[in-house]
Design a protein around this motif. Structure first.
Motif, PDB file in Angstrom:
ATOM      1  N   ALA A 166       0.822  -1.209   0.000  1.00  0.00           N
ATOM      2  CA  ALA A 166       0.000   0.000   0.000  1.00  0.00           C
ATOM      3  C   ALA A 166       0.856   1.259   0.000  1.00  0.00           C
ATOM      4  CB  ALA A 166      -0.940  -0.007   1.207  1.00  0.00           C
ATOM      5  N   LEU A 167       2.058   1.163   0.539  1.00  0.00           N
ATOM      6  CA  LEU A 167       2.983   2.289   0.546  1.00  0.00           C
ATOM      7  C   LEU A 167       3.922   2.275  -0.650  1.00  0.00           C
ATOM      8  CD1 LEU A 167       3.936   2.261   4.350  1.00  0.00           C
ATOM      9  CD2 LEU A 167       2.332   3.797   3.188  1.00  0.00           C
ATOM     10  N   HIS A 168       3.657   1.367  -1.575  1.00  0.00           N
ATOM     11  CA  HIS A 168       4.462   1.231  -2.795  1.00  0.00           C
ATOM     12  C   HIS A 168       5.920   0.880  -2.480  1.00  0.00           C
ATOM     13  CE1 HIS A 168       1.086   2.840  -5.081  1.00  0.00           C
ATOM     14  NE2 HIS A 168       1.015   3.837  -4.209  1.00  0.00           N
ATOM     15  N   LEU A 169       6.080   0.004  -1.479  1.00  0.00           N
ATOM     16  CA  LEU A 169       7.397  -0.485  -1.093  1.00  0.00           C
ATOM     17  C   LEU A 169       7.501  -1.967  -1.433  1.00  0.00           C
ATOM     18  CD1 LEU A 169       7.779   1.261   2.387  1.00  0.00           C
ATOM     19  CD2 LEU A 169       8.824   1.939   0.226  1.00  0.00           C
ATOM     20  N   PRO A 170       8.704  -2.475  -1.651  1.00  0.00           N
ATOM     21  CA  PRO A 170       8.848  -3.890  -2.004  1.00  0.00           C
ATOM     22  C   PRO A 170       8.524  -4.795  -0.822  1.00  0.00           C
ATOM     23  CG  PRO A 170      10.997  -2.867  -1.702  1.00  0.00           C
ATOM     24  CD  PRO A 170       9.993  -1.760  -1.667  1.00  0.00           C
ATOM     25  N   SER A 171       8.060  -5.995  -1.136  1.00  0.00           N
ATOM     26  CA  SER A 171       7.759  -6.973  -0.094  1.00  0.00           C
ATOM     27  C   SER A 171       9.045  -7.481   0.549  1.00  0.00           C
ATOM     28  CB  SER A 171       6.970  -8.150  -0.684  1.00  0.00           C
ATOM     29  OG  SER A 171       5.758  -7.695  -1.253  1.00  0.00           O
ATOM     30  N   VAL A 172       8.905  -8.017   1.761  1.00  0.00           N
ATOM     31  CA  VAL A 172      10.044  -8.509   2.533  1.00  0.00           C
ATOM     32  C   VAL A 172       9.790  -9.958   2.906  1.00  0.00           C
ATOM     33  CG1 VAL A 172      11.410  -8.237   4.638  1.00  0.00           C
ATOM     34  CG2 VAL A 172      10.541  -6.217   3.435  1.00  0.00           C
ATOM     35  N   GLN A 173      10.806 -10.792   2.761  1.00  0.00           N
ATOM     36  CA  GLN A 173      10.741 -12.168   3.239  1.00  0.00           C
ATOM     37  C   GLN A 173      11.110 -12.157   4.725  1.00  0.00           C
ATOM     38  OE1 GLN A 173       9.753 -14.762   1.196  1.00  0.00           O
ATOM     39  NE2 GLN A 173       9.392 -13.171  -0.343  1.00  0.00           N
ATOM     40  N   TRP A 174      10.108 -11.945   5.555  1.00  0.00           N
ATOM     41  CA  TRP A 174      10.363 -11.661   6.961  1.00  0.00           C
ATOM     42  C   TRP A 174      11.092 -12.799   7.665  1.00  0.00           C
ATOM     43  CZ3 TRP A 174       9.519  -6.771   8.265  1.00  0.00           C
ATOM     44  CH2 TRP A 174       8.597  -6.039   7.521  1.00  0.00           C
ATOM     45  N   LEU A 175      10.648 -14.010   7.452  1.00  0.00           N
ATOM     46  CA  LEU A 175      11.194 -15.146   8.191  1.00  0.00           C
ATOM     47  C   LEU A 175      12.163 -15.980   7.376  1.00  0.00           C
ATOM     48  CD1 LEU A 175       7.885 -16.360   9.874  1.00  0.00           C
ATOM     49  CD2 LEU A 175       9.611 -14.817  10.824  1.00  0.00           C
TER      50      LEU A 175
END
Length: 317
Positions: A166-175
């Motif tokens: 929603a903030l136009h930022l790339p996704s993160v592989q959190w775990l």
């Protein structure tokens, strides 16, 4: 030649002799008089003996035995300890546990204290914010862990990645991206779910600070940070030191977070999770007990050293 006046001593002895000697009640009468207290005490001692002391003694005995799922046992001496110390996962689990404890001191120890300070300074809706902070504690831990597991979902269906999108930022592989980020994600969940009770303890300590100290600090021109450092922290030092000890002991026994959220993937196996693996995945109760005894000795040694250091510092002051 000086004379010694014995009159006061003789008068004191005469009063002691004239005073009626108090007779101790018979043992049976004292037992009947304190029967209710002894009954409650016996219940508490029985609970500790059954659910705490006996399992600890049994664990120490099993650490010197080979015990399988069928229940057959045989003495193996120190072989279980040798096996645990020679296992590469042993040192990896300790590194992960130490990293989790370090992050927990940064977030799980500091954040509840500053949250309590902010809530204590509120003039309106203080009770509402207390309830809001304590609300995660009332959630079942397993359900909350699964909820945060969904938050950390790597694709766009996870809450955190949806917010980033929603903030136009790339996704993160959190775990899945790195060991450091995975441990940090576990610490954030642990801080969120456990901070409610800690905040209430800090609030009780903060409300016991006399308001005159803050007024005197304000008259001296002290700002918010100076009042916090020179008034709030010294007045709550005992509570802060106790919570620090409990925080370290609690975080070194972390199990729920890696078990549910990460499944101990990405090398997030902690010491307690390794104990679980020894017992229920590898069917090796002896090694699990040996590792449990090692963890117990480490925690006892740390707690003893911490209390000794605190006593020495208190004597120097």
């Amino acid at each position: 030649m000086a004379t010694i006046n014995l009159a006061p001593a003789m008068a004191r002895d005469a009063r002691a002799a004239a005073r009626p000697r108090r007779q101790r009640a018979p043992i049976g009468r004292r037992l009947r008089r304190n029967a209710t207290a002894y009954l409650f005490l016996a219940g508490a001692v029985l609970c500790f003996a059954v659910f705490s002391w006996y399992p600890m003694i049994r664990e120490v005995i099993m650490s010197f035995q080979y015990t399988n799922f069928a229940g057959s046992t045989r003495w193996v001496g120190l072989n279980n300890y040798r096996h645990v110390l020679a296992d590469p996962d042993f040192w990896s689990a300790w590194r992960t546990t130490g990293l989790f404890t370090l992050f927990a001191l940064v977030f799980g120890y500091a954040v509840p204290f500053f949250t309590a300070v902010v809530v204590n300074e509120l003039r309106h809706a203080r009770s509402y914010f207390r309830l809001l902070v304590y609300l995660p504690v009332m959630m079942p831990p397993v359900a909350a862990a699964f909820l945060w597991r969904w938050f950390y979902t790597p694709d766009d269906t996870g809450l955190f990645n949806a917010l980033l999108r929603a903030l136009h930022l790339p996704s993160v592989q959190w775990l899945q991206s790195s060991h450091l980020l995975a441990v940090l994600c576990l610490v954030l969940f642990s801080t969120w779910i456990n901070m409610g009770g800690t905040v209430l303890i800090y609030l009780a300590a903060l409300q016991g600070i006399p308001g005159d100290l803050y007024e005197a600090a304000e008259l001296d021109g002290a700002g918010i940070m100076r009042r916090l450092w020179h008034v709030t922290v010294p007045q709550t030092r005992l509570v802060l030191s106790l919570m620090l000890l409990l925080q370290i002991i609690g975080t070194m026994q972390v199990f729920l977070e890696p078990y549910i959220i990460t499944g101990a993937s990405n090398d997030t196996t902690t010491v307690v999770y390794l104990i679980y693996q020894y017992a229920f995945n590898f069917n090796n109760y002896g090694s699990a007990s040996a590792l449990g005894v090692v963890l117990l000795l480490v925690l006892v040694g740390f707690a003893g050293g911490y209390l000794w250091l605190g006593r020495r510092l208190g004597e120097e002051e």
